[in-house]
Structure formats: C-alpha cells, structure tokens
Design a protein around this motif. Sequence first.
Motif, PDB file in Angstrom:
ATOM      1  N   GLU A 204     -15.078  -7.452 -39.880  1.00  0.00           N
ATOM      2  CA  GLU A 204     -14.898  -8.300 -38.705  1.00  0.00           C
ATOM      3  C   GLU A 204     -13.974  -9.470 -39.029  1.00  0.00           C
ATOM      4  O   GLU A 204     -13.055  -9.794 -38.256  1.00  0.00           O
ATOM      5  N   THR A 205     -14.194 -10.087 -40.185  1.00  0.00           N
ATOM      6  CA  THR A 205     -13.354 -11.207 -40.614  1.00  0.00           C
ATOM      7  C   THR A 205     -11.919 -10.745 -40.842  1.00  0.00           C
ATOM      8  O   THR A 205     -10.962 -11.424 -40.443  1.00  0.00           O
ATOM      9  N   LEU A 206     -11.758  -9.586 -41.466  1.00  0.00           N
ATOM     10  CA  LEU A 206     -10.429  -9.043 -41.726  1.00  0.00           C
ATOM     11  C   LEU A 206      -9.674  -8.793 -40.424  1.00  0.00           C
ATOM     12  O   LEU A 206      -8.478  -9.081 -40.310  1.00  0.00           O
ATOM     13  N   ALA A 207     -10.371  -8.264 -39.425  1.00  0.00           N
ATOM     14  CA  ALA A 207      -9.738  -7.994 -38.137  1.00  0.00           C
ATOM     15  C   ALA A 207      -9.260  -9.290 -37.483  1.00  0.00           C
ATOM     16  O   ALA A 207      -8.163  -9.356 -36.931  1.00  0.00           O
ATOM     17  N   ILE A 208     -10.085 -10.326 -37.575  1.00  0.00           N
ATOM     18  CA  ILE A 208      -9.715 -11.617 -36.982  1.00  0.00           C
ATOM     19  C   ILE A 208      -8.484 -12.186 -37.674  1.00  0.00           C
ATOM     20  O   ILE A 208      -7.556 -12.672 -37.023  1.00  0.00           O
ATOM     21  N   VAL A 209      -8.454 -12.107 -38.998  1.00  0.00           N
ATOM     22  CA  VAL A 209      -7.290 -12.607 -39.739  1.00  0.00           C
ATOM     23  C   VAL A 209      -6.042 -11.807 -39.361  1.00  0.00           C
ATOM     24  O   VAL A 209      -4.970 -12.373 -39.151  1.00  0.00           O
ATOM     25  N   ALA A 210      -6.189 -10.487 -39.252  1.00  0.00           N
ATOM     26  CA  ALA A 210      -5.041  -9.630 -38.941  1.00  0.00           C
ATOM     27  C   ALA A 210      -4.394 -10.004 -37.620  1.00  0.00           C
ATOM     28  O   ALA A 210      -3.169 -10.028 -37.491  1.00  0.00           O
ATOM     29  N   TYR A 211      -5.217 -10.331 -36.617  1.00  0.00           N
ATOM     30  CA  TYR A 211      -4.692 -10.614 -35.288  1.00  0.00           C
ATOM     31  C   TYR A 211      -4.323 -12.081 -35.080  1.00  0.00           C
ATOM     32  O   TYR A 211      -3.459 -12.392 -34.263  1.00  0.00           O
ATOM     33  N   LYS A 212      -4.980 -12.984 -35.794  1.00  0.00           N
ATOM     34  CA  LYS A 212      -4.794 -14.413 -35.533  1.00  0.00           C
ATOM     35  C   LYS A 212      -4.038 -15.148 -36.640  1.00  0.00           C
ATOM     36  O   LYS A 212      -3.869 -16.353 -36.555  1.00  0.00           O
ATOM     37  N   GLN A 213      -3.589 -14.449 -37.664  1.00  0.00           N
ATOM     38  CA  GLN A 213      -2.933 -15.118 -38.798  1.00  0.00           C
ATOM     39  C   GLN A 213      -1.661 -15.860 -38.389  1.00  0.00           C
ATOM     40  O   GLN A 213      -0.964 -15.420 -37.456  1.00  0.00           O
ATOM     41  N   PRO A 214      -1.368 -16.968 -39.104  1.00  0.00           N
ATOM     42  CA  PRO A 214      -2.211 -17.589 -40.139  1.00  0.00           C
ATOM     43  C   PRO A 214      -3.381 -18.321 -39.498  1.00  0.00           C
ATOM     44  O   PRO A 214      -3.249 -18.923 -38.430  1.00  0.00           O
ATOM     45  N   ILE A 215      -4.529 -18.264 -40.165  1.00  0.00           N
ATOM     46  CA  ILE A 215      -5.745 -18.817 -39.585  1.00  0.00           C
ATOM     47  C   ILE A 215      -6.585 -19.456 -40.686  1.00  0.00           C
ATOM     48  O   ILE A 215      -6.594 -18.985 -41.828  1.00  0.00           O
ATOM     49  N   THR A 216      -7.282 -20.531 -40.361  1.00  0.00           N
ATOM     50  CA  THR A 216      -8.133 -21.215 -41.334  1.00  0.00           C
ATOM     51  C   THR A 216      -9.532 -20.622 -41.300  1.00  0.00           C
ATOM     52  O   THR A 216      -9.915 -19.936 -40.352  1.00  0.00           O
TER      53      THR A 216
END
Length: 224
Positions: free
Chosen positions: A97-109
């Motif tokens: 779930e975290t990986l998916a969020i990073v993939a779509y929202k990068q760069p992200i804190t």
Amino acid sequence: MADIETILNLKEVVLSILFVAGDGIEKDFLAEKLEVSVKEIEKAIVQLKEEYSMDKGVHIIEYKNKVQLSTNPNYATYISEVLNPIREKTLTRAALETLAIVAYKQPITKLEIEDIRRVNSDYAVQILIDQNMIEVVGRKDAVGKPLMFGTTENFLKRFNVKELSDLPDYEELLERIKTIRAEEDEQDRDTLFRDVSQLEFNEELPDYLKGEELQVIEADDEAI
C-alpha cells in the motif's frame, strides 16, 4: 571490433550482452559501443521481445530507456522454490500500500504517506528502502526539510513496468487499497480492543531517520 553486418547478428550480440550484464543497459550506450544507430538497437530489441515472450522462460523488459533480460513472471513460483529470491510476495500488505502511494504521488514525504494511510508508516517505508523499492530523492522545502521518497528502477523491474505512466488508474488503486484495508480489519477484529497497557513500543529509529533531527509535536486535545 568486427562489423555487425545484419540485424540478425546484432540481435544475437545484444542478447549475449544482456545475458552477461544481468542489469539493465541503456540503449544509447549499446548503440555507441556497438557503433550502430539507436534505431537499429531498438529494431533488434523488438525482434528479441517477439522471440522471447509468451511461455518462454526468459523475457526482454524495457524501462527508462534501458533493456534487460528477465525471467517469465508466470514461472516465479518455481523459481522461488528453487532459488528462494526476494520477490513481491515478501512485501506485506502495508508495504504494498505504501509503495503504491509513493509510486503515484512521488516525490512524497513520510508524513504525507501517513496522511493518506492514516497509520504510522515507519516500518513499511524501511522495508521498501531495504528492498530497494523506494529511495530518498531529496528534501521538501518546508519546516524541518523532511525527506522525500520516490520509486527506484528496481521497482519498475520487479513489477514489469516500462514507465510510471504505464501504471493503472489511481482511482482504481484507491479502491483496491480500501479492499485490502477491509480484509485486514476482518482479520484483526478479535484484537482491536486490547488493553493498551500491554502494548510494547520499539523506540529505536528506523535506519533512514538515524542522524535526523526530530521534532516533538504536541497533539491538540480537540483533535483526539
């Protein structure tokens, strides 16, 4: 170096190089060293992909202008049984779930990740860093200069994605995350009301935060 006279010879030369290299190689670099055009390299790659596809044990993948030999994902289970490599299934649901969020929202804190997930994500972020799925790509121009994360080339290779633009629709992803959360809630419903006095907390910082200056933020009673 002997001249590569035909596209067939070039195709076999490229295949040999990819086999020995293991990691991805940039098309421009191949063209330069083999003294051919990028167009000829791409034509050879197309032929290789046609030959090594379907039920073949080895496939050709492309990502970020690189090309690489890869195993057929359909045979991942058998490969795992023999070699036991680190694969996607070693990622927990929280990490996926975290990986998916990073993939779509990068760069992200990390804080922005937690705003979306509504749970602490220290462990998930550390697991993804350890498996080279995400990496620190900079610092946000905000108070405290928090670290920003993005996906790695290894992420593209592991999930057989050529470019980030090839990822499915984000709204579809959110629906899938909701489903995962519902499944987790069902599994954990018998342990939701544990006595908090029995909980143990690990105060050790994750590796990526060691050396960072941490700020303690007091919670607003009205927000609790």
